[in-house]
Design an enzyme around this catalytic site. Structure first.
Site, PDB file in Angstrom:
ATOM      1  N   TYR A  50       0.834  -1.210   0.000  1.00 17.66           N
ATOM      2  CA  TYR A  50       0.000   0.000   0.000  1.00 17.66           C
ATOM      3  C   TYR A  50       0.868   1.260   0.000  1.00 17.66           C
ATOM      4  O   TYR A  50       0.361   2.361  -0.246  1.00 17.66           O
ATOM      5  CB  TYR A  50      -0.945   0.050   1.221  1.00 17.66           C
ATOM      6  CG  TYR A  50      -1.878  -1.128   1.394  1.00 17.66           C
ATOM      7  CD1 TYR A  50      -2.038  -2.081   0.394  1.00 17.66           C
ATOM      8  CD2 TYR A  50      -2.599  -1.295   2.563  1.00 17.66           C
ATOM      9  CE1 TYR A  50      -2.886  -3.166   0.574  1.00 17.66           C
ATOM     10  CE2 TYR A  50      -3.453  -2.377   2.744  1.00 17.66           C
ATOM     11  CZ  TYR A  50      -3.579  -3.313   1.751  1.00 17.66           C
ATOM     12  OH  TYR A  50      -4.413  -4.389   1.933  1.00 17.66           O
ATOM     13  N   LYS A 229     -12.299   0.286   4.909  1.00 21.03           N
ATOM     14  CA  LYS A 229     -11.503   1.468   4.549  1.00 21.03           C
ATOM     15  C   LYS A 229     -12.420   2.675   4.440  1.00 21.03           C
ATOM     16  O   LYS A 229     -13.489   2.601   3.819  1.00 21.03           O
ATOM     17  CB  LYS A 229     -10.777   1.228   3.216  1.00 21.03           C
ATOM     18  CG  LYS A 229     -10.109   2.467   2.630  1.00 21.03           C
ATOM     19  CD  LYS A 229     -10.993   3.160   1.609  1.00 21.03           C
ATOM     20  CE  LYS A 229     -10.515   4.555   1.278  1.00 21.03           C
ATOM     21  NZ  LYS A 229     -11.431   5.272   0.363  1.00 21.03           N
ATOM     22  N   ASN A 239     -18.997   3.548  11.081  1.00 19.03           N
ATOM     23  CA  ASN A 239     -18.499   2.167  10.982  1.00 19.03           C
ATOM     24  C   ASN A 239     -18.119   1.600  12.347  1.00 19.03           C
ATOM     25  O   ASN A 239     -18.288   0.406  12.613  1.00 19.03           O
ATOM     26  CB  ASN A 239     -17.293   2.101  10.034  1.00 19.03           C
ATOM     27  CG  ASN A 239     -17.662   2.445   8.603  1.00 19.03           C
ATOM     28  OD1 ASN A 239     -18.845   2.562   8.274  1.00 19.03           O
ATOM     29  ND2 ASN A 239     -16.661   2.618   7.740  1.00 19.03           N
TER      30      ASN A 239
HETATM   31  N1  LIG Z   1      -5.143  -8.684   1.691  1.00 23.66           N
HETATM   32  C1  LIG Z   1      -5.634  -8.186   0.564  1.00 23.66           C
HETATM   33  O1  LIG Z   1      -5.277  -8.625  -0.545  1.00 23.66           O
HETATM   34  C2  LIG Z   1      -6.627  -7.074   0.644  1.00 23.66           C
HETATM   35  C3  LIG Z   1      -7.356  -6.688  -0.495  1.00 23.66           C
HETATM   36  C4  LIG Z   1      -8.263  -5.647  -0.382  1.00 23.66           C
HETATM   37  C5  LIG Z   1      -8.445  -5.020   0.840  1.00 23.66           C
HETATM   38  N2  LIG Z   1      -7.712  -5.401   1.946  1.00 23.66           N
HETATM   39  C6  LIG Z   1      -7.881  -4.727   3.269  1.00 23.66           C
HETATM   40  O2  LIG Z   1      -9.269  -4.613   3.552  1.00 23.66           O
HETATM   41  C7  LIG Z   1      -9.591  -3.235   3.761  1.00 23.66           C
HETATM   42  C8  LIG Z   1     -11.011  -2.960   3.321  1.00 23.66           C
HETATM   43  O3  LIG Z   1     -11.187  -3.271   1.937  1.00 23.66           O
HETATM   44  P1  LIG Z   1     -11.537  -2.172   0.846  1.00 23.66           P
HETATM   45  O4  LIG Z   1     -11.000  -0.891   1.310  1.00 23.66           O
HETATM   46  O5  LIG Z   1     -11.044  -2.580  -0.463  1.00 23.66           O
HETATM   47  O6  LIG Z   1     -13.127  -2.231   0.758  1.00 23.66           O
HETATM   48  P2  LIG Z   1     -14.315  -1.895   1.765  1.00 23.66           P
HETATM   49  O7  LIG Z   1     -13.801  -1.536   3.121  1.00 23.66           O
HETATM   50  O8  LIG Z   1     -15.283  -3.011   1.622  1.00 23.66           O
HETATM   51  O9  LIG Z   1     -14.981  -0.625   1.074  1.00 23.66           O
HETATM   52  C9  LIG Z   1     -14.363   0.624   1.039  1.00 23.66           C
HETATM   53  C10 LIG Z   1     -15.259   1.580   0.293  1.00 23.66           C
HETATM   54  O10 LIG Z   1     -16.477   1.770   1.012  1.00 23.66           O
HETATM   55  C11 LIG Z   1     -16.687   3.149   1.294  1.00 23.66           C
HETATM   56  N3  LIG Z   1     -17.227   3.259   2.656  1.00 23.66           N
HETATM   57  C12 LIG Z   1     -16.617   3.013   3.823  1.00 23.66           C
HETATM   58  N4  LIG Z   1     -17.447   3.213   4.861  1.00 23.66           N
HETATM   59  C13 LIG Z   1     -18.640   3.604   4.327  1.00 23.66           C
HETATM   60  C14 LIG Z   1     -19.887   3.971   4.886  1.00 23.66           C
HETATM   61  N5  LIG Z   1     -20.082   3.969   6.205  1.00 23.66           N
HETATM   62  N6  LIG Z   1     -20.894   4.315   4.037  1.00 23.66           N
HETATM   63  C15 LIG Z   1     -20.697   4.305   2.705  1.00 23.66           C
HETATM   64  N7  LIG Z   1     -19.531   3.981   2.100  1.00 23.66           N
HETATM   65  C16 LIG Z   1     -18.498   3.635   2.920  1.00 23.66           C
HETATM   66  C17 LIG Z   1     -15.320   3.805   1.174  1.00 23.66           C
HETATM   67  O11 LIG Z   1     -15.416   5.125   0.721  1.00 23.66           O
HETATM   68  P3  LIG Z   1     -15.072   6.406   1.670  1.00 23.66           P
HETATM   69  O12 LIG Z   1     -13.596   6.418   1.886  1.00 23.66           O
HETATM   70  O13 LIG Z   1     -15.579   7.544   0.884  1.00 23.66           O
HETATM   71  O14 LIG Z   1     -15.833   6.210   2.949  1.00 23.66           O
HETATM   72  C18 LIG Z   1     -14.645   2.936   0.100  1.00 23.66           C
HETATM   73  O15 LIG Z   1     -15.012   3.388  -1.188  1.00 23.66           O
HETATM   74  C19 LIG Z   1      -8.527  -2.495   2.960  1.00 23.66           C
HETATM   75  O16 LIG Z   1      -8.391  -1.133   3.309  1.00 23.66           O
HETATM   76  C20 LIG Z   1      -7.298  -3.317   3.306  1.00 23.66           C
HETATM   77  O17 LIG Z   1      -6.816  -2.979   4.592  1.00 23.66           O
HETATM   78  C21 LIG Z   1      -6.825  -6.416   1.849  1.00 23.66           C
END
Ligand SMILES: NC(=O)c1ccc[n+]([C@@H]2O[C@H](COP(=O)([O-])OP(=O)(O)OC[C@H]3O[C@@H](n4cnc5c(N)ncnc54)[C@H](OP(=O)(O)O)[C@@H]3O)[C@@H](O)[C@H]2O)c1
Length: 283
Positions: A50, A229, A239
């Site tokens: 990242y 995220k 959240n």
């Molecule tokens: N190990 C791996 O390969 C891998 C892969 C992917 C992710 N990850 C980890 O998992 C974490 C989470 O995954 P992700 O970031 O891809 O997806 P996620 O947490 O499922 O979704 C993030 C998205 O949702 C929005 N969001 C967050 N809270 C919200 C709310 N209360 N209401 C409406 N929209 C909301 C965010 O936008 P805003 O910022 O505008 O709120 C962002 O666009 C990552 O940050 C990382 O640490 C790991």
């Protein structure tokens, strides 16, 4: 009150955290982590890939929260795997995060010399540089290969997991190792279809919560570790505000029926390996 899970190595992980995937290094990551820590979140999920570990480390220091109260997870990239190489990569990670130890260190991907890397990760645990070790994205038979090889069994398996893809089969495969699921894409990477699912709207009305809060609460009650995220402070507050209500067993069972086997990240093992190519994160 936020919840903690006891991992198979005895460490206690805050079940809820902040993920910083795709959050740019610098003020964006620094402010998001600082905001989260100020509101009481005690778990940050980052990765070398990242490229924002330095900002995570800076925010942890600036927060004034005792280091032992904060759980920091980071991940090694395949270019850092193999005995000797991984040992050096861990030293560099400690320097980037500006910390004496990493709470949870993961193998980010199931490619390369992950067995050699695991040997060095076990050494790092014994040397007190890492508290807990786990894996991410191991869903092929390489999952059993590493779990059987490991003297220290992976404490967590971080994979895509949400109500449309709840990973029930994978959970059965890891149960015998005492490994638990960490959910990435917990709200489908922000997918509007998942979030606006009518069942979540109904439950949100009942509990006076948002649909996203219902989904996150489901993860908690499923026993998943979750770190959505967000860089939006209101989203962050919402959240984290999921510890004052409980879904009933019937509601959990209803959500279970949404298992459509639908992933938001669809790639075969070969495609994944090709997509990673020769890219490697900068030091
Ligand atoms: N190990 C791996 O390969 C891998 C892969 C992917 C992710 N990850 C980890 O998992 C974490 C989470 O995954 P992700 O970031 O891809 O997806 P996620 O947490 O499922 O979704 C993030 C998205 O949702 C929005 N969001 C967050 N809270 C919200 C709310 N209360 N209401 C409406 N929209 C909301 C965010 O936008 P805003 O910022 O505008 O709120 C962002 O666009 C990552 O940050 C990382 O640490 C790991």
């Amino acid at each position: 009150m936020q919840t903690y899970l006891k991992l198979n190595d005895g460490t206690e992980i805050p079940q809820f955290g902040l993920g910083v995937y795709q959050v740019p290094e610098g003020e964006m990551t620094y402010n998001a982590v600082l905001d989260a820590l100020k509101m009481g979140v005690r778990h940050i999920d980052t990765a070398h890939a990242y490229q924002n570990e330095r900002s995570v480390g800076r925010a942890v220091r600036a927060s004034g929260v005792p280091r032992k109260e904060i759980w920091i997870t980071s991940k090694l990239w395949p270019s850092e795997y193999s005995e000797g190489k991984t040992e050096k990569a861990i030293e560099k990670m400690l320097a980037r995060l500006d910390t004496d130890y990493i709470d949870l260190l993961l193998l980010h991907q199931q490619f390369g010399d992950y067995i050699g890397a695991w040997k060095d990760m076990q050494k790092a645990v014994r040397a007190g540089k890492v508290r807990s070790i786990g894996i991410s994205n191991f869903e092929s038979e390489r999952l059993e290969e590493i779990c059987e090889f490991a003297e220290i069994k992976p404490s967590v398996l971080q994979v895509e997991c949400h109500p449309y893809y709840p990973q029930n089969e994978l959970k059965k495969r890891i149960a015998k190792y005492g490994t638990v699921i960490e959910s990435w894409y917990p709200i489908g990477h922000g997918d509007k279809g998942l979030i606006s699912e009518p069942l979540f709207t109904r439950l949100a009305e009942k509990y006076r919560k948002s649909n996203v809060q219902i989904i996150l609460r489901w993860h908690i009650q499923e026993g998943n570790i979750v770190f959505p995220k967000t860089t939006n402070i209101q989203h962050m507050r919402d959240n984290f505000d999921i510890f004052d209500f409980e879904l009933t067993a019937e509601e959990m069972a209803e959500i279970k029926k949404l298992d459509y086997h639908k992933r938001f990240y669809n790639m075969t093992l070969e495609q994944q390996e090709a997509s990673l190519g020769s890219w490697q994160p900068a030091d």
